[in-house]
Design an enzyme around this catalytic site. Sequence first.
Site, PDB file in Angstrom:
ATOM      1  N   HIS B  38       0.867  -1.381  -0.019  1.00 24.85           N
ATOM      2  CA  HIS B  38       0.093   0.209  -0.192  1.00 24.85           C
ATOM      3  C   HIS B  38       0.976   1.357   0.177  1.00 24.85           C
ATOM      4  O   HIS B  38       0.702   2.348  -0.840  1.00 24.85           O
ATOM      5  CB  HIS B  38      -0.966   0.304   1.301  1.00 24.85           C
ATOM      6  CG  HIS B  38      -2.288  -0.680   1.033  1.00 24.85           C
ATOM      7  ND1 HIS B  38      -2.562  -1.792   0.902  1.00 24.85           N
ATOM      8  CD2 HIS B  38      -3.444  -0.230   0.482  1.00 24.85           C
ATOM      9  CE1 HIS B  38      -3.742  -2.036   0.808  1.00 24.85           C
ATOM     10  NE2 HIS B  38      -4.350  -0.971   0.468  1.00 24.85           N
ATOM     11  N   LYS B 103     -10.526  -7.517   7.537  1.00 24.86           N
ATOM     12  CA  LYS B 103     -11.143  -7.800   9.065  1.00 24.86           C
ATOM     13  C   LYS B 103     -10.816  -6.771   9.979  1.00 24.86           C
ATOM     14  O   LYS B 103      -9.769  -6.130   9.940  1.00 24.86           O
ATOM     15  CB  LYS B 103     -10.831  -9.037   9.579  1.00 24.86           C
ATOM     16  CG  LYS B 103      -9.118  -9.260   9.852  1.00 24.86           C
ATOM     17  CD  LYS B 103      -8.783  -9.837  11.323  1.00 24.86           C
ATOM     18  CE  LYS B 103      -7.344 -10.353  11.139  1.00 24.86           C
ATOM     19  NZ  LYS B 103      -6.771  -9.933  12.482  1.00 24.86           N
TER      20      LYS B 103
END
Lengths: 283, 184
Positions: B38, B103
């Site tokens: 990222h 999650k």
Amino acid sequence: MRIKAEKISAAVAQLCIEANRMLPDDVCAALAKAAETEESPVGRQMLSSLMENARIARTEQMPICQDTGMAVVFVELGQELKVEGDLYEAINAGVAKGYTDGYLRKSVVRHPLDRVNTGDNTPAIVHLRLVPGNKMRITVAPKGFGSENMGGLAMLKPAQGRKGVVDFVTSVVEAAGANPCPPIIVGVGLGGTMEYATYLAKRALLREVGTPAANPLDRELEIELEREINKLGIGPQGFGGTVTTFAVHVESYPTHIAGLPVAVNINCHAARHKEIVLEGEEE
Amino acid sequence: MEPIKLQTPLTVEDTARLRAGQTCLLSGIIYTARDSAHKRLVEMLEKGEKLPFDPQGQLIYYVGPCPAPPGRVIGSAGPTTSTRMDIYTPAMLAAGVRGVIGKGDRSQEVVQALMQHKAVYFGAIGGAGALIAKSIVQAEVVAFPDLGPEAVHRLQVKEMPVVVVIDSLGQNFYTLGRAEYSKR
């Protein structure tokens, strides 16, 4: 009595692989029990997926979770046993072999800031304790960081007492929410010094799920914490439910007149640990 | 309730109709990225460079899979904690990514960005890496191989089970679910 470094390495490698693939029987039983008591239908569905996952991991030789953890190794070394070679190097060689041969993920970086992967999941975290006798007990407990990141430590005032401990532990679990993949096992270290409390919290996670603490004060605390945590409603995967924790394990130690250290170490359902007792050879 | 079947890439219409709490089965191509990937992807966007894959309508899965054992396409591959990607997610959604899979809870900035782009945050089952690997039929590294498990993989998935955690209206299944069962 003596033991060769190679024997230790081979044992550690095997333990790394087995711990990552085989969810311990006590955890499987806790999952099955939770699936019966959980009130949320979505929660029950999640628990049944985790049971199915454990079955696949066991039968198809796959890791239970892709986060195969940093290898935490507890060694109880009999003080009459002589290790031939460097014990720490032997353990790390075993971790490197286990994580490579077992197709486990290598998740360790060489420095917290430059973050270059060491490529073989070493070094391990080793907790060594000398004990009477001439044997060596090795426990490998791979620890994933989804749950590890959610722990906490507080140096409470003695006046805060039991209520302070309950409030702190519950607040840590509440803040963790869905992150540590509930249902969780909560390790609580109470007393000692700052670093010893965290060690106790980690060691508490090795206990068979739901086995009560020996000390009645600790046991009462476990019961209260389990009740309070399950009132939070976080539930399996954080989707809401009545089973947020399977078990709270408290380990305590004497502390200073001025202090009340409390540490919380959270484990996801994959409470992986596997141990072996090695015997020495005659010199 | 029957799960909703989704085929990637997703359109705005696909994601706009999804609601928090719904179960979906994803099929098609998804891309993996976690912390280090990222960081690089967002740096590329800031420099105006082209990403190693076309992000339009795609889904990013926060996962660092285990190595593939012999005879398998991938090792265990469950979700990692999403909140570590919070600072990067608005930029990825602005670049065209239609949804992310992970999650755990997200920041308010991510919720706002999801609403703005009519995108969705899906939850995969944390701790079920061996089970999820069964729905991955193909895997290849498409960028940053030096990152090892953090490299960007292109995964072909077939009916991968996920739950809508935050929908394009900003509704959060964690908040809704917890409120229903909280006794405090």
